[in-house]
Motif scaffolding. Structure first.
Motif, PDB file in Angstrom:
ATOM      1  N   ARG A 154     -49.482 145.637 -22.064  1.00  9.27           N
ATOM      2  CA  ARG A 154     -48.706 146.869 -22.267  1.00  9.27           C
ATOM      3  C   ARG A 154     -47.231 146.298 -22.511  1.00  9.27           C
ATOM      4  NH1 ARG A 154     -51.273 151.260 -20.113  1.00  9.27           N
ATOM      5  NH2 ARG A 154     -49.539 152.402 -21.186  1.00  9.27           N
TER       6      ARG A 154
ATOM      7  N   ARG B 291     -45.726 152.849 -25.118  1.00  7.85           N
ATOM      8  CA  ARG B 291     -44.194 152.817 -25.238  1.00  7.85           C
ATOM      9  C   ARG B 291     -43.996 151.722 -26.178  1.00  7.85           C
ATOM     10  NH1 ARG B 291     -40.908 154.037 -20.227  1.00  7.85           N
ATOM     11  NH2 ARG B 291     -42.180 155.633 -19.323  1.00  7.85           N
ATOM     12  N   GLU B 292     -42.712 151.600 -27.141  1.00  3.65           N
ATOM     13  CA  GLU B 292     -42.565 150.442 -27.677  1.00  3.65           C
ATOM     14  C   GLU B 292     -43.647 150.002 -28.643  1.00  3.65           C
ATOM     15  OE1 GLU B 292     -39.357 147.763 -26.083  1.00  3.65           O
ATOM     16  OE2 GLU B 292     -41.504 147.492 -24.663  1.00  3.65           O
TER      17      GLU B 292
ATOM     18  N   ARG C 105     -49.638 157.621 -24.682  1.00  2.00           N
ATOM     19  CA  ARG C 105     -48.361 157.223 -23.938  1.00  2.00           C
ATOM     20  C   ARG C 105     -47.755 155.765 -24.195  1.00  2.00           C
ATOM     21  NH1 ARG C 105     -47.452 161.691 -19.304  1.00  2.00           N
ATOM     22  NH2 ARG C 105     -48.562 163.388 -20.535  1.00  2.00           N
TER      23      ARG C 105
ATOM     24  N   ARG D  42     -44.518 144.621 -27.909  1.00  2.00           N
ATOM     25  CA  ARG D  42     -43.620 145.567 -28.866  1.00  2.00           C
ATOM     26  C   ARG D  42     -44.308 145.545 -30.305  1.00  2.00           C
ATOM     27  NH1 ARG D  42     -38.143 142.718 -27.870  1.00  2.00           N
ATOM     28  NH2 ARG D  42     -39.430 140.976 -27.011  1.00  2.00           N
TER      29      ARG D  42
END
Ligand code: SAM
Length: 220
Positions: free
Chosen positions: A91, A118-119, A116, A94
């Motif tokens: 997770r 992120r990055e 959902r 990036r």
């Protein structure tokens, strides 16, 4: 065997213990592929088990080549492979994905929202286009699976690498042969840092993964 069990057992075979949350994200990803495949031709594989073996498990087989918190660019990601499965497992990565087919990028954007993540950014464009909005010399790893010829992919990937970065190429059974027969210019500019050949779980295909470093590293 249920799809969920097939995924978790197969991942274990690859040395990856999926958490409940990661398994849930993969199952949601599977649902979305099936749903979108009815409207647009997202991936040639329609069967759940084929998607699990040849997309999910195959993609995460590359995760040992990636540092957990690194900046990763996936060139020609199609329906998100291998970038999205790697992101589910790591997770902290990036992730940027680029593909030249708009409908695939629309799907990825929807998937990023739904899971959902992120990055994580998806770009519609071609990797060779100067103005595709992706910064050069800014990734620790540029990865691709089943895109273009080996030499072309090295040329396409190299400008995006930060200092010390590497190119990870997921190739088919003929991968090693492709490298042997690459032109001399390529051999002078790149070196193989690592090469792994593996057989996917459940009698899946043979996968060859290379980590390749440029000999004349760029600047960060
Ligand atoms: N990597 C995905 C996978 O393994 O399932 C998709 C592989 S598919 C055979 C090749 C993908 O690369 C296509 O979705 C195509 O649109 C994309 N592609 C090919 N050349 C590209 C380029 N120069 N820049 C961006 N995307 C490219």
């Amino acid at each position: 065997m249920r799809s969920e069990e097939m995924l978790t057992r197969g991942a274990l075979e690859l040395g990856i213990e999926l958490t409940e949350e990661e398994t849930r994200l993969f199952m949601r990803y599977l649902d979305m592929i099936k749903l979108w495949n009815r409207k647009v031709n997202l991936t040639g594989l329609k069967d759940e088990k084929d998607i699990i073996i040849s997309h999910f498990l195959d993609s995460i087989s590359a995760s040992s080549f990636i540092e957990p918190g690194s900046r990763v660019l996936d060139i020609g990601s199609g329906a998100g492979f291998p970038g999205i499965p790697v992101k589910i497992v790591y997770r902290g990565v990036r992730l940027t994905l680029i593909d030249s087919v708009q409908k695939k990028v629309v799907f990825i954007k929807e998937l990023i929202r739904e899971l959902r993540l992120r990055e994580t950014a998806a770009v519609w464009g071609r990797a060779e286009d100067e103005d595709n909005g992706i910064k050069r010399e800014s990734f620790d790893c540029v990865i691709s699976r089943a895109v273009g010829g080996l030499s072309d992919m090295l040329d396409l990937s190299a400008p995006y690498l930060a200092t010390g970065g590497k190119i990870v190429l997921m190739r088919g059974r003929r991968g090693e042969k492709e490298l042997e027969t690459a032109d001399e210019g390529i051999k002078k500019r790149f070196r193989i840092a690592e090469c792994k050949t593996l057989k996917l779980p459940y009698g899946g295909q043979t996968r060859v993964i290379f980590a390749i470093e440029p000999l004349d590293a760029g600047t960060d």
